[in-house]
Design a protein around this motif. Sequence first.
Motif, PDB file in Angstrom:
ATOM      1  N   ALA A 214       0.830  -1.210   0.000  1.00  0.00           N
ATOM      2  CA  ALA A 214       0.000   0.000   0.000  1.00  0.00           C
ATOM      3  C   ALA A 214       0.860   1.253   0.000  1.00  0.00           C
ATOM      4  CB  ALA A 214      -0.929  -0.014   1.208  1.00  0.00           C
ATOM      5  N   MET A 215       1.964   1.210   0.745  1.00  0.00           N
ATOM      6  CA  MET A 215       2.862   2.356   0.796  1.00  0.00           C
ATOM      7  C   MET A 215       3.449   2.649  -0.585  1.00  0.00           C
ATOM      8  SD  MET A 215       6.370   2.824   2.992  1.00  0.00           S
ATOM      9  CE  MET A 215       7.239   1.700   1.890  1.00  0.00           C
ATOM     10  N   PHE A 216       3.887   1.607  -1.288  1.00  0.00           N
ATOM     11  CA  PHE A 216       4.453   1.820  -2.619  1.00  0.00           C
ATOM     12  C   PHE A 216       3.387   2.219  -3.635  1.00  0.00           C
ATOM     13  CE2 PHE A 216       8.192  -0.274  -0.872  1.00  0.00           C
ATOM     14  CZ  PHE A 216       9.189   0.524  -1.396  1.00  0.00           C
ATOM     15  N   ASP A 217       2.173   1.730  -3.458  1.00  0.00           N
ATOM     16  CA  ASP A 217       1.087   2.233  -4.296  1.00  0.00           C
ATOM     17  C   ASP A 217       0.956   3.752  -4.128  1.00  0.00           C
ATOM     18  OD1 ASP A 217       0.474  -0.311  -5.182  1.00  0.00           O
ATOM     19  OD2 ASP A 217      -1.213  -0.589  -3.807  1.00  0.00           O
ATOM     20  N   GLY A 218       1.139   4.218  -2.886  1.00  0.00           N
ATOM     21  CA  GLY A 218       0.978   5.628  -2.585  1.00  0.00           C
ATOM     22  C   GLY A 218       2.075   6.517  -3.128  1.00  0.00           C
ATOM     23  N   VAL A 219       3.276   5.965  -3.332  1.00  0.00           N
ATOM     24  CA  VAL A 219       4.387   6.784  -3.845  1.00  0.00           C
ATOM     25  C   VAL A 219       4.620   6.568  -5.335  1.00  0.00           C
ATOM     26  CG1 VAL A 219       5.556   6.814  -1.614  1.00  0.00           C
ATOM     27  CG2 VAL A 219       6.181   5.063  -3.295  1.00  0.00           C
ATOM     28  N   ALA A 220       3.853   5.676  -5.958  1.00  0.00           N
ATOM     29  CA  ALA A 220       4.144   5.244  -7.328  1.00  0.00           C
ATOM     30  C   ALA A 220       4.216   6.393  -8.328  1.00  0.00           C
ATOM     31  CB  ALA A 220       3.100   4.220  -7.772  1.00  0.00           C
ATOM     32  N   ARG A 221       3.282   7.336  -8.223  1.00  0.00           N
ATOM     33  CA  ARG A 221       3.149   8.375  -9.260  1.00  0.00           C
ATOM     34  C   ARG A 221       4.427   9.178  -9.448  1.00  0.00           C
ATOM     35  NH1 ARG A 221       1.350  13.634  -9.017  1.00  0.00           N
ATOM     36  NH2 ARG A 221       0.773  13.396  -6.826  1.00  0.00           N
ATOM     37  N   ARG A 222       5.125   9.505  -8.353  1.00  0.00           N
ATOM     38  CA  ARG A 222       6.330  10.343  -8.467  1.00  0.00           C
ATOM     39  C   ARG A 222       7.555   9.632  -7.902  1.00  0.00           C
ATOM     40  NH1 ARG A 222       5.095  16.451  -6.734  1.00  0.00           N
ATOM     41  NH2 ARG A 222       6.835  16.755  -8.149  1.00  0.00           N
ATOM     42  N   TYR A 223       7.495   8.322  -7.831  1.00  0.00           N
ATOM     43  CA  TYR A 223       8.553   7.540  -7.191  1.00  0.00           C
ATOM     44  C   TYR A 223       9.913   7.747  -7.864  1.00  0.00           C
ATOM     45  CZ  TYR A 223      10.999   3.438  -5.315  1.00  0.00           C
ATOM     46  OH  TYR A 223      11.918   2.584  -4.720  1.00  0.00           O
ATOM     47  N   ASP A 224       9.959   7.612  -9.183  1.00  0.00           N
ATOM     48  CA  ASP A 224      11.239   7.707  -9.893  1.00  0.00           C
ATOM     49  C   ASP A 224      11.842   9.105  -9.770  1.00  0.00           C
ATOM     50  OD1 ASP A 224      11.126   5.011 -10.790  1.00  0.00           O
ATOM     51  OD2 ASP A 224       9.738   5.607 -12.369  1.00  0.00           O
ATOM     52  N   LEU A 225      11.008  10.142  -9.894  1.00  0.00           N
ATOM     53  CA  LEU A 225      11.491  11.516  -9.734  1.00  0.00           C
ATOM     54  C   LEU A 225      12.010  11.743  -8.317  1.00  0.00           C
ATOM     55  CD1 LEU A 225      11.790  14.506 -10.527  1.00  0.00           C
ATOM     56  CD2 LEU A 225       9.390  14.825  -9.880  1.00  0.00           C
TER      57      LEU A 225
END
Length: 229
Positions: A15-26
């Motif tokens: 769930a945590m990684f779902d939450g950061v997915a949108r801007r994770y790489d940046l």
Amino acid sequence: MSRAGLDKNPREVAAMFDGVARRYDLTNTVLSFGQDRRWRNVTRRVLAPKRDEKVLDLAAGSGVSTVEFARSGAYCVAADFSLGMLSVGKARGVPMVAADALRLPFADGAFDAVTISFGLRNLVDTGAGLREMLRVVRPGGRLVVCEFSTPTWQPFRTVYMNYLMRALPPIARAVSSNPDAYVYLAESIRSWPDQRKLGELIAESGWTDVTWRNLTSGAVAVHSALKPR
């Protein structure tokens, strides 16, 4: 949005990684001061994927590293248990599979190599994950782990640990879609074993010829190993 705890409950971590997915790489590029690209390049060189080999990129997130490995001509599969991360990377043009690292949906010996970057630390059972990776790699196959580690120079280690706990969360608040997740990131790095201890754990899990290379003065280490023939 959620953040996981150091008990690393799989549902909470996903769930945590779902939450950061949108801007994770940046966010990773900003927090690492651009070093993440170099870390990926070194990991690719150590892995040395060859044309027509089958490579499993575990905890692949949005597939940034998988795409780089695939440029060699190898057949590379991105696997992750965060559907949010996989969704962000669905247009990258590499095969993507939703998978639990402790129960991989692949046959014994299905891959020539397996790699995991900044994901081993998030498994609830590190040893079980390493043994599962061993299962899906053919005899003589390769393992490459890129993970945060312990700086080898004491003055830098002090600065680095202070950065993790003091500077990283405020920076994350400025660029991340879920800044609280980066508090977990800092805590998990501080509690993670150093280079030698991780190497010992890899060997205890059945891998042989374990070596490692320090990057950024040991803030990151790339471990490699082989499956016995």
